[in-house]
Write an enzyme that holds these catalytic residues in place. Sequence first.
Site, PDB file in Angstrom:
ATOM      1  CB  ALA A  82       1.362   5.402  -8.115  1.00 20.60           C
ATOM      2  CB  SER A 109      -0.265   0.900  -8.096  1.00 25.87           C
ATOM      3  OG  SER A 109      -0.912   1.965  -8.736  1.00 25.87           O
ATOM      4  CE1 TYR A 132      -7.374   4.868  -8.627  1.00 24.19           C
ATOM      5  CE2 TYR A 132      -5.475   4.295  -9.983  1.00 24.19           C
ATOM      6  CZ  TYR A 132      -5.997   4.830  -8.823  1.00 24.19           C
ATOM      7  OH  TYR A 132      -5.166   5.316  -7.861  1.00 24.19           O
ATOM      8  CB  THR A 158      -8.647   2.730  -5.812  1.00 23.47           C
ATOM      9  OG1 THR A 158      -7.610   1.837  -5.412  1.00 23.47           O
ATOM     10  CG2 THR A 158      -8.534   4.020  -5.008  1.00 23.47           C
ATOM     11  CE  LYS A 254      -5.682   1.667  -1.015  1.00 21.81           C
ATOM     12  NZ  LYS A 254      -5.583   3.018  -1.593  1.00 21.81           N
ATOM     13  CG  HIS A 278      -5.834   7.489  -2.030  1.00 21.20           C
ATOM     14  ND1 HIS A 278      -6.564   6.771  -2.934  1.00 21.20           N
ATOM     15  CD2 HIS A 278      -4.596   7.613  -2.579  1.00 21.20           C
ATOM     16  CE1 HIS A 278      -5.807   6.501  -3.999  1.00 21.20           C
ATOM     17  NE2 HIS A 278      -4.602   6.992  -3.790  1.00 21.20           N
TER      18      HIS A 278
HETATM   19  C1  LIG Z   1       3.079   7.876  -2.844  1.00 22.80           C
HETATM   20  C2  LIG Z   1       1.753   7.172  -2.726  1.00 22.80           C
HETATM   21  C3  LIG Z   1       1.179   6.611  -3.861  1.00 22.80           C
HETATM   22  C4  LIG Z   1      -0.049   5.933  -3.770  1.00 22.80           C
HETATM   23  N1  LIG Z   1      -0.564   5.337  -4.884  1.00 22.80           N
HETATM   24  C5  LIG Z   1      -1.736   4.660  -4.804  1.00 22.80           C
HETATM   25  C6  LIG Z   1      -2.302   4.024  -5.946  1.00 22.80           C
HETATM   26  O1  LIG Z   1      -1.732   4.037  -7.029  1.00 22.80           O
HETATM   27  N2  LIG Z   1      -3.494   3.404  -5.803  1.00 22.80           N
HETATM   28  C7  LIG Z   1      -4.154   3.352  -4.602  1.00 22.80           C
HETATM   29  O2  LIG Z   1      -5.230   2.785  -4.517  1.00 22.80           O
HETATM   30  N3  LIG Z   1      -3.638   3.935  -3.502  1.00 22.80           N
HETATM   31  C8  LIG Z   1      -2.447   4.582  -3.567  1.00 22.80           C
HETATM   32  N4  LIG Z   1      -1.939   5.176  -2.436  1.00 22.80           N
HETATM   33  C9  LIG Z   1      -2.631   5.031  -1.144  1.00 22.80           C
HETATM   34  C10 LIG Z   1      -2.121   3.820  -0.362  1.00 22.80           C
HETATM   35  O3  LIG Z   1      -2.479   2.608  -0.978  1.00 22.80           O
HETATM   36  C11 LIG Z   1      -2.688   3.799   1.073  1.00 22.80           C
HETATM   37  O4  LIG Z   1      -4.102   3.862   1.015  1.00 22.80           O
HETATM   38  C12 LIG Z   1      -2.167   4.969   1.921  1.00 22.80           C
HETATM   39  O5  LIG Z   1      -0.821   5.241   1.610  1.00 22.80           O
HETATM   40  C13 LIG Z   1      -2.292   4.643   3.402  1.00 22.80           C
HETATM   41  O6  LIG Z   1      -1.867   5.710   4.175  1.00 22.80           O
HETATM   42  P1  LIG Z   1      -0.392   5.794   4.840  1.00 22.80           P
HETATM   43  O7  LIG Z   1       0.552   6.188   3.746  1.00 22.80           O
HETATM   44  O8  LIG Z   1      -0.535   6.844   5.865  1.00 22.80           O
HETATM   45  O9  LIG Z   1      -0.074   4.425   5.399  1.00 22.80           O
HETATM   46  C14 LIG Z   1      -0.719   5.856  -2.509  1.00 22.80           C
HETATM   47  C15 LIG Z   1      -0.122   6.432  -1.386  1.00 22.80           C
HETATM   48  C16 LIG Z   1       1.097   7.075  -1.474  1.00 22.80           C
HETATM   49  C17 LIG Z   1       1.708   7.649  -0.226  1.00 22.80           C
END
Ligand SMILES: Cc1cc2nc3c(=O)[nH]c(=O)nc-3n(C[C@H](O)[C@H](O)[C@H](O)COP(=O)(O)O)c2cc1C
Length: 381
Positions: A82, A109, A132, A158, A254, A278
């Site tokens: 995001a 996202s 979502y 997700t 996911k 996540h």
């Molecule tokens: C700042 C941030 C925002 C995220 N936003 C989303 C999102 O909007 N939708 C989603 O499915 N996952 C989101 N995620 C999860 C990531 O897609 C991913 O699953 C996760 O960052 C993997 O772990 P890592 O940061 O240790 O590589 C977000 C993660 C972070 C760090």
Amino acid sequence: MRLTSCYNFHDFRRLAKQRLPAPIFNYIDGAADDEVTYRRNTEAFETCDLLPSVLRGVSEVDMSVTVMGQKLAMPVYCSPTALQRLFHHQGERAVAAAAGKFGTMFGVSSLGTVSLEDARAISKSPQVYQFYFHKDRGLNREMMARAKTAGVEVMMLTVDSITGGNRERDKRTGFAIPFKLNLAGMTQFAVKPGWAINYFTHEKFRLPQLDSHVDMGSGTMSISRYFTEMLDPAMNWDDVREMVAHWGGQFCLKGIMTVEDARRAVDIGCTGIVLSNHGGRQLDGSRSGFDQLAEIVDAVGDKIDVMMDGGVQRGTHVLKALSLGAKAVGLGRYYLFPLAAAGQPGVERALEQMRVEIERGMKLMGCTTVSQLSRDSLRFR
Ligand SMILES: Cc1cc2nc3c(=O)[nH]c(=O)nc-3n(C[C@H](O)[C@H](O)[C@H](O)COP(=O)(O)O)c2cc1C
């Protein structure tokens, strides 16, 4: 510290910390409750060791993979995240362009700050739309139609965010969209004028995937209200089966963590699953995707593409996941800190380092293709 002195995840994280107002850095870096799962995600890779084979003739290495019908030049992709224009004004544009250069897939996202259509125009790489499930079924169908028209290849629903995780760092700083900073949070912005000048001299903050449905710009709807009022905590397998059929293409879930759910994903017609917690931001104390990989690949690996994400910081982490049968591995903070640190050149530098590490690791493992990595390539302690 400068971009040219960043050689690994920790260097990029440090540079991002230097550049970002603390509430934003902590939004990226933080996770739920005691952040046990966040730490565990990376530690999990240290529970096993790689077993190299030698004298195999490794002058040419092909690290490409095919996942969910998409050919990727390397076995990692940029997982959807995001609010990227808060981290750097180029936001999703930088990530889409960098992924395009490296021939890999990137996610946009639902809470993205650049539209699906704009991201598509920047990159020829396969594009994922992360979304979502809304209470309003018409809205879900409308979003899928929009994604189809935009040329999105992969839908990613997700499923681990049925309610928000307890992110205590954000509570302390008052991080929220729209901004509702407390005094301490505001002070943290004041001490990073470079970020503020950048942010306020570029296009206005928007959430273009949502703003025709939800009025966030004028501040009447916050992201937390979006989650509680518009998303449907009653969603179930039948609802998603209908969506998968309606999309009629590559569709993945996911946030799958159990064999039973993986089997159900196969049953309802999904073509992929991502084992993910996540990034530790939802259920603290939950297991890491890497720890669950072998048992889920054994159960459904011949019927559906199994991916994983969480805690990946090194090429060797990717090799370990591929050895257990992951088709590709998602990166989150691995590219977000470089984005925050330096925009597109930062993301490109991080992806190049990952590419080089995977190539070097494959050579040292005696592998010229990803398919040569197998359970025999590692041992658990
Ligand atoms: C700042 C941030 C925002 C995220 N936003 C989303 C999102 O909007 N939708 C989603 O499915 N996952 C989101 N995620 C999860 C990531 O897609 C991913 O699953 C996760 O960052 C993997 O772990 P890592 O940061 O240790 O590589 C977000 C993660 C972070 C760090």
